[in-house]
Write a protein that holds these residues in place. Structure first.
Motif, short mmCIF file in Angstrom:
data_model
loop_
_atom_site.label_atom_id
_atom_site.label_comp_id
_atom_site.label_asym_id
_atom_site.label_seq_id
_atom_site.Cartn_x
_atom_site.Cartn_y
_atom_site.Cartn_z
N UNK A 1 -16.72 -8.18 1.14
CA UNK A 1 -16.31 -9.43 1.79
C UNK A 1 -16.18 -9.25 3.31
N UNK B 1 0.84 -1.19 0.00
CA UNK B 1 0.00 0.00 0.00
C UNK B 1 0.88 1.24 0.00
N UNK C 1 -10.48 -9.31 -6.00
CA UNK C 1 -9.10 -8.82 -5.93
C UNK C 1 -8.55 -8.92 -4.51
N UNK C 2 -9.42 -9.12 -3.55
CA UNK C 2 -9.04 -9.24 -2.14
C UNK C 2 -8.36 -7.98 -1.61
N UNK C 3 -8.58 -6.84 -2.22
CA UNK C 3 -7.95 -5.63 -1.73
C UNK C 3 -8.84 -4.98 -0.70
N UNK C 4 -8.22 -4.21 0.19
CA UNK C 4 -8.93 -3.39 1.15
C UNK C 4 -8.88 -1.95 0.66
N UNK D 1 -4.21 0.80 -2.17
CA UNK D 1 -3.78 -0.53 -2.58
C UNK D 1 -2.94 -0.49 -3.85
N UNK E 1 -2.32 -11.44 -7.23
CA UNK E 1 -3.74 -11.67 -7.10
C UNK E 1 -4.56 -10.37 -7.20
N UNK F 1 -13.39 -4.65 2.33
CA UNK F 1 -12.64 -5.50 1.42
C UNK F 1 -13.56 -5.97 0.30
#
Lengths: 112, 111
Positions: free
Chosen positions: B31, A35, B96-99, A45, A55, B92
């Motif tokens: 999520x 980040x 993409x599993x990003x926060x 991000x 990913x 989240x």
């Protein structure tokens, strides 16, 4: 247990240069995320890696790249540095695919 | 576009006061939502919320999520000077599993 470790802690670079930031996750954590936090803003991000595969990628230019090694440590590379790249770069690790993070103390990058 | 809004942006209170920090969000494929406290550098984890209406509690701090109205609150009771920090919320997205972090609420607790 050691937490997430990042190196270096501080860095001063000149515009146009290249920088490599390093991160070692908590032992057993296979996911690493990067980040960027500009002063006065929340972290933004950049990348997520899990089991050495990318990913997720945030809205950053191609000058930003990263990789994850077999021991799950990670590098963030930034080419052709701009003044606007000055920020705190945070690395976070987690046991599963980004489900809850532990952050490192960050690398403070200053571009002059 | 994914969006997180935290309010208030900053807050000054006296020791012993109770504060409520707000986080509203609009993200695709929600999520979970995290709350962090950031004092100097590394944000430190406070709570992870995945289900609506279930309060998470840790000492004087508590948090709850409303997935229907798309917000979360963080309560701090009997504030202390050590609670002075920036409080960040981060929903989240799956996939993409990003926060996605908000700008944060800067809390200052005066003795």
């Amino acid at each position: 247990d050691a937490g997430v470790t990042q190196s270096p802690t501080h860095l001063i670079k000149t515009r146009g240069q290249h920088v490599t930031l390093r991160c070692s996750p908590i032992s057993g954590h296979k996911s690493v995320s990067w980040y960027q936090q500009v002063l006065g803003q929340g972290p933004q991000f950049i990348f997520q890696y899990y089991e050495k595969e990318e990913r997720g990628r945030g809205n950053f230019p191609d000058r930003f790249s990263a990789r994850q090694f077999p021991n799950y440590s990670s590098e963030l590379n930034v080419n052709a540095l701009l003044l606007g790249d000055s920020a705190l770069y945070l690395c976070a690790s987690s046991t599963t695919e980004g489900y809850g993070y532990t952050f490192g103390s960050g690398t403070r990058l200053t571009v002059v | 576009e994914d969006k997180v809004v935290q309010s208030p942006l900053s807050l000054v209170v006296h020791e012993g006061d109770t504060v409520t920090l707000n986080c509203s969000y609009e993200v695709t494929n929600f999520r979970s939502l995290l709350w962090y406290k950031q004092e100097k550098k590394a944000p430190t984890f406070l709570f992870m919320l995945t289900s609506s209406g279930i309060e998470k509690k840790s000492g004087r701090l508590s948090s709850i999520l409303d997935k229907k109205e798309l917000f979360s609150i963080l309560n701090i009771t009997a504030t202390q000077t050590g609670d002075s920090a920036i409080y960040l919320c981060a929903p989240q997205t799956s996939g993409t599993y990003k926060y996605i972090f908000g700008t944060g609420t800067r809390l200052k607790v005066l003795a």
